[in-house]
Motif scaffolding. Structure first.
Motif, PDB file in Angstrom:
ATOM      1  N   GLU A   1      -6.713   1.401  -6.412  1.00  0.00           N
ATOM      2  CA  GLU A   1      -5.306   1.913  -6.954  1.00  0.00           C
ATOM      3  C   GLU A   1      -5.090   2.998  -5.564  1.00  0.00           C
ATOM      4  O   GLU A   1      -3.785   3.379  -5.530  1.00  0.00           O
ATOM      5  CB  GLU A   1      -5.446   2.495  -7.936  1.00  0.00           C
ATOM      6  CG  GLU A   1      -5.371   1.313  -9.009  1.00  0.00           C
ATOM      7  CD  GLU A   1      -5.461   1.641 -10.459  1.00  0.00           C
ATOM      8  OE1 GLU A   1      -5.333   2.949 -10.943  1.00  0.00           O
ATOM      9  OE2 GLU A   1      -5.710   0.774 -11.266  1.00  0.00           O
ATOM     10  N   LEU A   2      -5.881   3.924  -5.285  1.00  0.00           N
ATOM     11  CA  LEU A   2      -5.741   4.733  -4.213  1.00  0.00           C
ATOM     12  C   LEU A   2      -5.349   4.613  -2.898  1.00  0.00           C
ATOM     13  O   LEU A   2      -4.491   5.206  -2.395  1.00  0.00           O
ATOM     14  CB  LEU A   2      -6.950   5.874  -4.053  1.00  0.00           C
ATOM     15  CG  LEU A   2      -7.424   6.615  -5.316  1.00  0.00           C
ATOM     16  CD1 LEU A   2      -8.772   7.260  -4.989  1.00  0.00           C
ATOM     17  CD2 LEU A   2      -6.484   7.564  -5.899  1.00  0.00           C
TER      18      LEU A   2
ATOM     19  N   THR B   1      -2.823   2.496  -2.326  1.00  0.00           N
ATOM     20  CA  THR B   1      -1.461   2.474  -2.452  1.00  0.00           C
ATOM     21  C   THR B   1      -0.868   3.685  -2.010  1.00  0.00           C
ATOM     22  O   THR B   1       0.247   3.708  -1.484  1.00  0.00           O
ATOM     23  CB  THR B   1      -0.923   2.291  -3.618  1.00  0.00           C
ATOM     24  OG1 THR B   1      -1.326   3.102  -4.670  1.00  0.00           O
ATOM     25  CG2 THR B   1      -1.409   0.569  -4.386  1.00  0.00           C
ATOM     26  N   PHE B   2      -1.649   4.840  -1.785  1.00  0.00           N
ATOM     27  CA  PHE B   2      -1.071   6.039  -1.574  1.00  0.00           C
ATOM     28  C   PHE B   2      -1.234   6.441  -0.059  1.00  0.00           C
ATOM     29  O   PHE B   2      -0.823   7.273   0.703  1.00  0.00           O
ATOM     30  CB  PHE B   2      -1.770   7.341  -2.181  1.00  0.00           C
ATOM     31  CG  PHE B   2      -1.594   7.253  -3.668  1.00  0.00           C
ATOM     32  CD1 PHE B   2      -0.201   7.843  -3.909  1.00  0.00           C
ATOM     33  CD2 PHE B   2      -2.546   6.992  -4.662  1.00  0.00           C
ATOM     34  CE1 PHE B   2       0.193   7.519  -5.401  1.00  0.00           C
ATOM     35  CE2 PHE B   2      -1.963   6.972  -5.938  1.00  0.00           C
ATOM     36  CZ  PHE B   2      -0.845   7.292  -6.323  1.00  0.00           C
ATOM     37  N   LYS B   3      -2.009   5.590   0.607  1.00  0.00           N
ATOM     38  CA  LYS B   3      -2.284   5.503   2.232  1.00  0.00           C
ATOM     39  C   LYS B   3      -0.944   5.260   2.970  1.00  0.00           C
ATOM     40  O   LYS B   3      -0.205   4.427   2.412  1.00  0.00           O
ATOM     41  CB  LYS B   3      -3.223   4.448   2.620  1.00  0.00           C
ATOM     42  CG  LYS B   3      -4.759   4.942   2.061  1.00  0.00           C
ATOM     43  CD  LYS B   3      -5.641   4.120   3.023  1.00  0.00           C
ATOM     44  CE  LYS B   3      -6.956   4.551   2.445  1.00  0.00           C
ATOM     45  NZ  LYS B   3      -8.119   3.705   2.987  1.00  0.00           N
TER      46      LYS B   3
ATOM     47  N   PHE C   1      -4.737   8.801   3.927  1.00  0.00           N
ATOM     48  CA  PHE C   1      -4.151   9.762   3.038  1.00  0.00           C
ATOM     49  C   PHE C   1      -3.428  10.949   3.752  1.00  0.00           C
ATOM     50  O   PHE C   1      -2.210  11.304   3.242  1.00  0.00           O
ATOM     51  CB  PHE C   1      -5.105  10.316   2.136  1.00  0.00           C
ATOM     52  CG  PHE C   1      -5.505   9.181   1.272  1.00  0.00           C
ATOM     53  CD1 PHE C   1      -4.934   8.375   0.462  1.00  0.00           C
ATOM     54  CD2 PHE C   1      -7.083   8.872   1.553  1.00  0.00           C
ATOM     55  CE1 PHE C   1      -5.610   7.472  -0.290  1.00  0.00           C
ATOM     56  CE2 PHE C   1      -7.694   7.932   0.695  1.00  0.00           C
ATOM     57  CZ  PHE C   1      -6.768   7.075  -0.407  1.00  0.00           C
ATOM     58  N   ASP C   2      -3.578  11.370   4.699  1.00  0.00           N
ATOM     59  CA  ASP C   2      -3.133  12.444   5.611  1.00  0.00           C
ATOM     60  C   ASP C   2      -3.568  12.634   7.024  1.00  0.00           C
ATOM     61  O   ASP C   2      -4.302  11.790   7.402  1.00  0.00           O
ATOM     62  CB  ASP C   2      -3.471  13.620   4.852  1.00  0.00           C
ATOM     63  CG  ASP C   2      -4.862  13.994   4.831  1.00  0.00           C
ATOM     64  OD1 ASP C   2      -5.595  13.660   5.558  1.00  0.00           O
ATOM     65  OD2 ASP C   2      -5.460  14.843   4.009  1.00  0.00           O
TER      66      ASP C   2
END
Length: 93
Positions: A4-5, A7-9, A34-35
């Motif tokens: 699920e993480l 999807t934040f990329k 992610f950043d």
């Protein structure tokens, strides 16, 4: 890692070039991260494993990282007259 993480990329563009190439003569790699620091670290780990051309190893460096939505994101880069190299299974032309 929890799927699920992922999807934040977002897709960051990392500009790399041989250390002996002039500034601005870059190749672009797109990496999900992610950043900006995560993107830079992922590409640096690939570069640390080595970059090869038909003529032998080539030392590359990271010139810059473009954040999604920033000015200049995904703008085409100038063509250069360098041999094709590969990092793992990724080819840079």
């Amino acid at each position: 890692m929890n799927t699920e993480l992922k999807t934040f990329k977002m897709d960051y563009i990392v500009n790399i070039r041989p250390v002996d190439a002039p500034e601005g003569a870059v190749d672009q790699l797109v990496v999900g991260a992610f950043d900006e620091d995560h993107a830079r670290n992922n590409i640096q780990r690939m570069l640390d494993r080595g970059v090869r051309s038909l003529e032998g190893p080539v030392e590359y460096m990271i010139e810059s990282v473009s954040t999604p939505g920033s000015d200049g994101y995904a703008e085409p880069v100038e063509l250069h007259n360098r041999p094709t190299v590969y990092i793992g299974s990724s080819y840079i032309v």
